[in-house]
Design an enzyme around this catalytic site. Structure first.
Site, PDB file in Angstrom:
ATOM      1  N   CYS A  36       0.863  -1.177   0.000  1.00 22.20           N
ATOM      2  CA  CYS A  36       0.000   0.000   0.000  1.00 22.20           C
ATOM      3  C   CYS A  36       0.900   1.227   0.000  1.00 22.20           C
ATOM      4  O   CYS A  36       1.636   1.463   0.965  1.00 22.20           O
ATOM      5  CB  CYS A  36      -0.908  -0.013   1.219  1.00 22.20           C
ATOM      6  SG  CYS A  36      -1.935   1.450   1.387  1.00 22.20           S
ATOM      7  N   CYS A  62      -5.181   6.160  -3.817  1.00 22.77           N
ATOM      8  CA  CYS A  62      -4.486   4.876  -3.810  1.00 22.77           C
ATOM      9  C   CYS A  62      -3.067   5.113  -4.313  1.00 22.77           C
ATOM     10  O   CYS A  62      -2.876   5.489  -5.475  1.00 22.77           O
ATOM     11  CB  CYS A  62      -5.209   3.861  -4.697  1.00 22.77           C
ATOM     12  SG  CYS A  62      -4.353   2.271  -4.807  1.00 22.77           S
TER      13      CYS A  62
END
Length: 259
Positions: free
Chosen positions: A74, A198
């Site tokens: 991530c 993101c």
């Protein structure tokens, strides 16, 4: 038991951060992690991140999706854990740490974190989209206007459809706004919804935009729902190296919750 936690966000991507250097947290408890991330019955977050000791680096990052399962890399979470490590006094302004996709370097200055991502060379170009892995798998589709797209509905169709099926992919819808500026909206697997940002997604978008000749720049500005990010890289042939994701990573609050 009472769990002490911290909350961080990077361009609206929010994370529960836990100092797990003593390895007390029951990380195999999928239901607990899912409940903690639930926005109605828990703390609320896109994911949960454990900071643990590393044998060779400053620390190790363990990332869990909002569904409670361990996730792939991530990017915004990586930037947030760097800010968290600085708050804990583990690092000062530069660091190297371990994550699921390998070693990462990062620097932090005035809540702006620049995180080195993995090198990318394998990019699939189709007539309708590009596919590449920037620590997590990403489907990238360019369109005329991202504001008109039902990201949750259209993203889910692609995420669960061929060729991804159960394993899935994150899905990015991209609109070019200038020679080196793009708007991006992303459907994230594991969250199973659109998120405000993101990190691995905007990294994938920047590289895909360059690879498909939608830009000739190697520093690209990305506008997401939660703010602005910058991606830079070096390119030689099909290889993208020295890839950096840069943007804000901010402490929101800390507290305790009974688990």
């Amino acid at each position: 038991m009472k769990l002490h936690f911290y909350k961080y966000q990077g361009t609206g991507n929010d994370f529960i951060m836990i100092d797990n250097r003593s390895l007390f947290f029951p990380k195999s408890n999928v239901g607990l992690i899912e409940k903690l991330c639930n926005r109605r019955f828990g703390i609320g977050a896109d994911g949960l991140i454990l900071l643990e000791n590393s044998e060779k680096q400053d620390f190790k990052m363990m990332y869990y999706n909002a569904d409670g399962n361990e996730g792939s890399m991530c990017g915004n979470g990586g930037r947030c854990i760097v800010a968290f490590a600085k708050q804990l006094g583990i690092i000062k302004n530069e660091t190297s740490f371990d994550a699921i996709d390998g070693l990462h370097f990062a620097s932090v200055k005035n809540e702006i974190v620049s995180l080195k991502m993995i090198d990318v060379s394998d990019i699939v170009e189709e007539s309708t989209h590009s596919f590449l892995n920037t620590g997590s798998p990403h489907h990238v589709t360019f369109c005329n206007s991202v504001s008109t797209i039902n990201v949750k509905e259209e993203g889910a169709k692609i995420r669960y459809g061929a060729p991804y099926f159960k394993t899935g992919a994150n899905v990015n819808f991209v609109e070019k706004t200038s020679n080196n500026t793009f708007k991006v909206r992303t459907y994230e697997r594991g969250v199973e919804d659109e998120t405000l940002a993101c990190g691995t997604g905007v990294t994938a978008v920047a590289i895909a935009a360059h690879k498909t000749q939608k830009t000739t720049k190697n520093t690209i500005e990305i506008e997401v729902l939660g703010g602005n990010l910058e991606v830079s890289f070096k390119n030689e042939g099909k290889n993208y190296t020295n890839v950096f994701l840069k943007g804000p990573a901010q402490f929101v609050f800390e507290g305790t919750i009974e688990i």
